[in-house]
Design a protein around this motif. Sequence first.
Motif, PDB file in Angstrom:
ATOM      1  N   GLU A   1    -138.132 -45.320 -87.468  1.00 21.60           N
ATOM      2  CA  GLU A   1    -138.419 -43.917 -87.204  1.00 21.60           C
ATOM      3  C   GLU A   1    -139.601 -43.830 -86.263  1.00 21.60           C
ATOM      4  O   GLU A   1    -140.633 -44.435 -86.492  1.00 21.60           O
ATOM      5  N   LEU A   2    -139.411 -43.067 -85.211  1.00 15.83           N
ATOM      6  CA  LEU A   2    -140.490 -42.860 -84.255  1.00 15.83           C
ATOM      7  C   LEU A   2    -140.907 -41.406 -84.346  1.00 15.83           C
ATOM      8  O   LEU A   2    -140.063 -40.513 -84.370  1.00 15.83           O
ATOM      9  N   SER A   3    -142.198 -41.173 -84.422  1.00 13.75           N
ATOM     10  CA  SER A   3    -142.646 -39.793 -84.460  1.00 13.75           C
ATOM     11  C   SER A   3    -143.819 -39.608 -83.520  1.00 13.75           C
ATOM     12  O   SER A   3    -144.540 -40.544 -83.194  1.00 13.75           O
ATOM     13  N   GLY A   4    -143.981 -38.383 -83.070  1.00 17.26           N
ATOM     14  CA  GLY A   4    -145.054 -38.082 -82.137  1.00 17.26           C
ATOM     15  C   GLY A   4    -145.064 -36.593 -81.845  1.00 17.26           C
ATOM     16  O   GLY A   4    -144.517 -35.806 -82.624  1.00 17.26           O
ATOM     17  N   VAL A   5    -145.650 -36.232 -80.737  1.00 12.92           N
ATOM     18  CA  VAL A   5    -145.712 -34.828 -80.348  1.00 12.92           C
ATOM     19  C   VAL A   5    -144.890 -34.644 -79.077  1.00 12.92           C
ATOM     20  O   VAL A   5    -145.137 -35.328 -78.083  1.00 12.92           O
ATOM     21  N   CYS A   6    -143.924 -33.763 -79.133  1.00  9.21           N
ATOM     22  CA  CYS A   6    -143.019 -33.562 -78.001  1.00  9.21           C
ATOM     23  C   CYS A   6    -143.769 -32.908 -76.834  1.00  9.21           C
ATOM     24  O   CYS A   6    -144.847 -32.337 -77.020  1.00  9.21           O
ATOM     25  N   PRO A   7    -143.197 -32.983 -75.629  1.00 14.81           N
ATOM     26  CA  PRO A   7    -143.876 -32.433 -74.436  1.00 14.81           C
ATOM     27  C   PRO A   7    -144.227 -30.957 -74.600  1.00 14.81           C
ATOM     28  O   PRO A   7    -145.321 -30.538 -74.204  1.00 14.81           O
ATOM     29  N   ASP A   8    -143.318 -30.169 -75.178  1.00 15.41           N
ATOM     30  CA  ASP A   8    -143.596 -28.740 -75.355  1.00 15.41           C
ATOM     31  C   ASP A   8    -144.816 -28.523 -76.231  1.00 15.41           C
ATOM     32  O   ASP A   8    -145.703 -27.733 -75.904  1.00 15.41           O
ATOM     33  N   CYS A   9    -144.856 -29.208 -77.375  1.00 15.87           N
ATOM     34  CA  CYS A   9    -145.990 -29.064 -78.283  1.00 15.87           C
ATOM     35  C   CYS A   9    -147.250 -29.628 -77.649  1.00 15.87           C
ATOM     36  O   CYS A   9    -148.346 -29.106 -77.852  1.00 15.87           O
ATOM     37  N   GLY A  10    -147.105 -30.665 -76.876  1.00 17.18           N
ATOM     38  CA  GLY A  10    -148.252 -31.249 -76.194  1.00 17.18           C
ATOM     39  C   GLY A  10    -148.868 -30.254 -75.233  1.00 17.18           C
ATOM     40  O   GLY A  10    -150.084 -30.094 -75.175  1.00 17.18           O
ATOM     41  N   ARG A  11    -147.984 -29.552 -74.502  1.00 16.06           N
ATOM     42  CA  ARG A  11    -148.460 -28.536 -73.563  1.00 16.06           C
ATOM     43  C   ARG A  11    -149.155 -27.404 -74.300  1.00 16.06           C
ATOM     44  O   ARG A  11    -150.190 -26.900 -73.865  1.00 16.06           O
ATOM     45  N   ARG A  12    -148.562 -27.019 -75.441  1.00 17.30           N
ATOM     46  CA  ARG A  12    -149.151 -25.924 -76.222  1.00 17.30           C
ATOM     47  C   ARG A  12    -150.575 -26.291 -76.651  1.00 17.30           C
ATOM     48  O   ARG A  12    -151.499 -25.489 -76.596  1.00 17.30           O
ATOM     49  N   HIS A  13    -150.739 -27.547 -77.079  1.00 18.02           N
ATOM     50  CA  HIS A  13    -152.065 -28.005 -77.506  1.00 18.02           C
ATOM     51  C   HIS A  13    -153.052 -27.952 -76.346  1.00 18.02           C
ATOM     52  O   HIS A  13    -154.165 -27.470 -76.481  1.00 18.02           O
ATOM     53  N   THR A  14    -152.595 -28.452 -75.212  1.00 13.50           N
ATOM     54  CA  THR A  14    -153.470 -28.481 -74.044  1.00 13.50           C
ATOM     55  C   THR A  14    -153.896 -27.066 -73.662  1.00 13.50           C
ATOM     56  O   THR A  14    -155.043 -26.788 -73.386  1.00 13.50           O
TER      57      THR A  14
END
Length: 78
Positions: free
Chosen positions: A60-73
């Motif tokens: 299982e690989l988990s992380g933060v998707c590009p959309d959520c990453g952008r939201r954080h930024t």
Amino acid sequence: MVRDTSGERLFRYRRGPDHRHYLICTECGLSRPVDSGPVEQWADTIAQTSGFANVRHTVELSGVCPDCGRRHTAAERR
Ligand SMILES: [Zn+2]
Ligand SMILES: [Zn+2]
């Protein structure tokens, strides 16, 4: 009632198109299938060289998707 035989179990485990690994976003739950070729080869090699039967694996690989990453930024910059 139909009883399972070990043969049926083996057959069911056989790798098919439905055997996939996913990359899951820990923020929004988005999951997308990922290429697991090297993992499958590694697992097959281990199964063959260890003498173990019916070897299965969970990856299982988990992380933060590009959309959520952008939201954080965006939130950090305001
Ligand atoms: Zn996300
Ligand atoms: Zn796999």
